[in-house]
Design an enzyme around this catalytic site. Structure first.
Site, PDB file in Angstrom:
ATOM      1  N   THR A 152      27.536   6.073   3.150  1.00 38.62           N
ATOM      2  CA  THR A 152      28.003   5.979   4.533  1.00 38.62           C
ATOM      3  C   THR A 152      27.595   4.653   5.170  1.00 38.62           C
ATOM      4  O   THR A 152      26.472   4.186   5.005  1.00 38.62           O
ATOM      5  CB  THR A 152      27.435   7.147   5.352  1.00 38.62           C
ATOM      6  OG1 THR A 152      27.891   8.370   4.783  1.00 38.62           O
ATOM      7  CG2 THR A 152      27.882   7.071   6.796  1.00 38.62           C
ATOM      8  N   GLY A 191      19.623   9.557   3.986  1.00 35.24           N
ATOM      9  CA  GLY A 191      18.278  10.119   4.061  1.00 35.24           C
ATOM     10  C   GLY A 191      17.369   9.490   3.023  1.00 35.24           C
ATOM     11  O   GLY A 191      17.822   9.033   1.968  1.00 35.24           O
ATOM     12  N   GLU A 435      28.292  14.815   4.478  1.00 32.87           N
ATOM     13  CA  GLU A 435      29.020  15.153   3.245  1.00 32.87           C
ATOM     14  C   GLU A 435      30.488  15.466   3.522  1.00 32.87           C
ATOM     15  O   GLU A 435      31.090  16.317   2.896  1.00 32.87           O
ATOM     16  CB  GLU A 435      28.350  16.330   2.513  1.00 32.87           C
ATOM     17  CG  GLU A 435      26.902  16.127   2.181  1.00 32.87           C
ATOM     18  CD  GLU A 435      26.624  14.791   1.499  1.00 32.87           C
ATOM     19  OE1 GLU A 435      27.530  14.257   0.832  1.00 32.87           O
ATOM     20  OE2 GLU A 435      25.506  14.283   1.642  1.00 32.87           O
TER      21      GLU A 435
END
Length: 673
Positions: A152, A191, A435
């Site tokens: 992303t 993350g 996701e």
């Protein structure tokens, strides 16, 4: 007098609130048997409970004071627990391919770090060659390196082809040069990137001799293994506070002329030769594989289990909370005895069960498709992508809305972090975006449906999940009485007709616009709301259809099948009740039949209410799993709220605010009172 220490003994069944105890004594089915079914067998239940016992006997895994911790404390605790867990797993001999590690995550959930580190490993296992797997996976498994999955970007998420990070091959040095060409190309949100990761699987546009070959994954070292400083050409950091996930260090990443060896491009499905020649194996859709793996995983492990926890908390609380007189002169009633409370909570309970069994079907298709893809066969990938996308959307949408309904159904106490419900919601609602953003995923599912509808019209064979698109309408619903809507054939047909009509109507509108001269892309945009709704209808039908099929497995277990059928009926009828306009517009139901649906739906609430507590007990969450003051097994909600509130640091710290601001004001009253 209430004994705090005794009541804090998790799930012992001792000293249970009588209002909760009586609910369990009246169960119409074996709770233990249903737990075994949900676990996939009694052996799995036994293993899971052993894992829980090991973890909860170790104070290192306690989350008792989690709600009072700041971001740094949550992050440090999660890293410490995760590394300690790795040692514990080795000590216990729990293997990577065994069930124990899955149950560790179920037990500890949001208390762990390195969640995206696991995605880093899965991406290498799915996209890397045998040699790359042999090099990187042992290091990652031992946490000698920490990884993240950097896909992303600040300007792009679900639309993979729009990613802007660049990787250019230098034939002279046999290296790829990675660059962030502008601010929108900065990696944002991964993350474990903000403070932890040493390496990243970076997705970038591959350029060879000036030509772009699309998105490809590269392993990039982003921090030093000596002092954890950023690698040359790397700018990396934490993106700051979020709605939740305080323990996760979501980060940003910019790359300036960062060089990696040629062998760092994950090359199971494509390869760059030494002379810069590009070799492709398989399909470009393979880049969706890792995301599909993650989507299938999160539906069961994160989404459904979170809704199950919320239902457990809210339903237990709703039988120990009494409010007002239901019958004049009687004692105050359990709030779950009110139909309005049942209408809030019981459809969420049915939804949790529906998605559990629906996921079994998705897992079967996924296992088959994943195995074929690993062999270089990609025939199932489009169907798998459409199924995973659509079910991910409705699972996350319905479940996050369901958790919020559960929270609000607990009144003021549901607003307290100590109830556990706000944290469940703020974590789960993020899954509507990560996701795969849900609207984008619906349109991807819709694209598959429109293509299949065209194939059906041409008489071509269809994938198993969309064979209904080749069938003719059966016309009007034949139900004559409200009881007819408890026949799974009746409501499954209603869902099929709804999905068929919504796909058909949208396909006709799309074709009409294109034939009238509207550009294809513009026609698609003009139909996008209807396309999204058709994808929801299709996905909803898949879940209903497969919940019904699951009931067939329990024909020899009367009590289990009966309660599961009640839940299946409720899930299906609640959907018709909630989206009645769709079913009426499809022309399958009449206005009179819609009234029958409503009556049958409301009748089911009273039936399932009798087994509500046993049904959430079957989820078999321990008190430590729930971490809720109002949802504990013994039902002592008020006592626990008070005990936990007293632990707040604000009750123990010096009140500097009083000294600085309030004391001078209050002292003015001394001479006047």
């Amino acid at each position: 007098m209430w004994n705090a220490s005794k009541a804090f003994q998790s799930s012992t069944g001792q000293n249970v609130n009588p209002d909760l105890d009586i609910e369990r004594k009246n169960a119409s089915f074996s709770v233990e048997r249903l737990t075994n079914i949900l676990d996939g067998g009694a052996e799995n239940t036994q293993i899971r409970r052993k894992v829980n016992a090991v973890l909860q006997s170790d104070p290192e895994f306690s989350r008792e004071n989690q709600y009072f911790q700041n971001q740094n404390e949550r992050y440090e605790g999660a890293v410490r627990r995760s590394l300690y867990l790795s040692k514990k797993i080795d000590e216990m001999g729990w293997t990577a391919d065994g069930p124990e590690q899955k149950y560790c995550y179920r037990a500890l959930g949001d208390g762990l770090a390195f969640n995206v580190h696991n995605v880093f490993m899965k991406s290498i296992l799915g996209l890397g060659t045998d040699e790359q797997i042999a090099k990187w996976i042992p290091l990652a498994e031992k946490h000698y390196i920490a990884g993240t999955y950097a896909q992303t970007e600040l300007g792009h998420g679900t639309y993979l082809r729009g990613l802007e990070t660049m990787a250019t091959f230098d034939v002279t040095t046999q290296e790829f040069i990675l660059n962030t060409p502008k601010i929108s190309a900065m990696k944002w949100w991964p993350g474990d990137l903000g403070r932890t990761a040493t390496h990243a699987v970076v997705f970038a546009q591959l350029y060879l001799k000036g030509k772009c070959y699309g998105i490809h994954p590269f392993i990039v070292q982003i921090r030093s293994l000596h002092d954890h400083s950023a690698a040359p050409g790397v700018i990396v950091g934490d993106i700051g506070p979020k709605m939740d996930f305080a323990q996760t260090d979501n980060g940003y990443l910019m790359l300036k002329n960062v060089r990696v060896p040629k062998e760092n491009m994950l090359a199971r499905f494509s390869q760059v030769l030494s002379d810069g020649q590009y070799i492709k194996r398989g399909t470009e859709k393979i880049n969706y594989l890792t995301m599909i793996v993650i989507r299938v995983g999160i539906i069961r492990t994160e989404v459904i289990s979170t809704l199950m926890k919320a239902c457990t908390i809210a339903i237990r609380y709703s039988v120990v909370r009494r409010q007002s007189e239901l019958k004049p002169g009687d004692q105050e009633a359990k709030i779950l005895d009110y139909q309005t409370q049942q209408q809030k909570l019981l459809p969420q309970l049915a939804t949790a069960y529906a998605f559990h069994f629906g996921c079994d079907y998705l897992q079967e298709i996924f296992d088959q498709g994943y195995a074929e893809t690993k062999q270089g066969k990609f025939n199932l990938l489009p169907e798998l992508h459409a199924l995973a996308s659509g079910i991910k959307v409705i699972a996350t949408d319905y479940s996050s809305a369901g958790v919020e309904i559960c929270r609000r159904a607990c009144g003021g106490h549901g607003y307290s972090l100590l109830s556990g419900l706000p944290s469940l919601y703020t974590r789960l609602v993020a899954s509507c975006t990560y996701e795969g953003e849900n609207t984008v995923l619906l349109l991807q599912t819709a694209r598959f449906l429109i293509k299949c509808f065209g194939m059906a019209k041409a008489g071509q064979p269809l994938s198993s999940s969309v064979t209904y698109l080749s069938s003719m309408s059966s016309g009007k619903c034949q139900a004559q009485d409200k009881k007819d809507f408890l026949n799974p054939d009746v409501y499954t047909e209603a869902y099929k007709q709804r999905a068929f009509r919504m796909v058909e109507n949208t396909a006709i509108k799309l074709q009409t616009l294109i034939q009238s001269g509207t550009a294809q892309h513009e026609a698609w945009n003009l139909c996008s709301v209807q396309l999204s709704r058709a994808a929801v209808a299709h996905s909803h039908y898949i879940i209903v259809q497969n919940f019904v099929k699951a009931l067939e497995k329990f024909e020899k277990e009367l009590h289990i099948q009966r309660i599961l059928k009640h839940l299946c009926d409720l899930f299906a009828l609640h959907g018709i009740f909630s989206y009645m306009g769709d079913f009426l517009q499809a022309g399958h139901l009449s206005g009179k039949q819609s009234d029958m649906v409503t009556e049958s739906y409301l009748d089911l609430l009273a039936i399932i209410r009798q087994d509500a507590v046993p049904l959430v007990d079957a989820f078999d969450f321990t008190d430590a799993n729930l971490n809720s003051a109002i949802g504990c097994y013994d039902g002592h909600a008020y006592e626990r709220l008070f005990e936990w509130a007293k632990k707040s640091p604000t009750n123990k710290q010096d009140n500097q605010t009083f000294e600085k601001y309030l004391k001078p004001l209050f002292q003015n009253a001394l001479s006047k009172l």
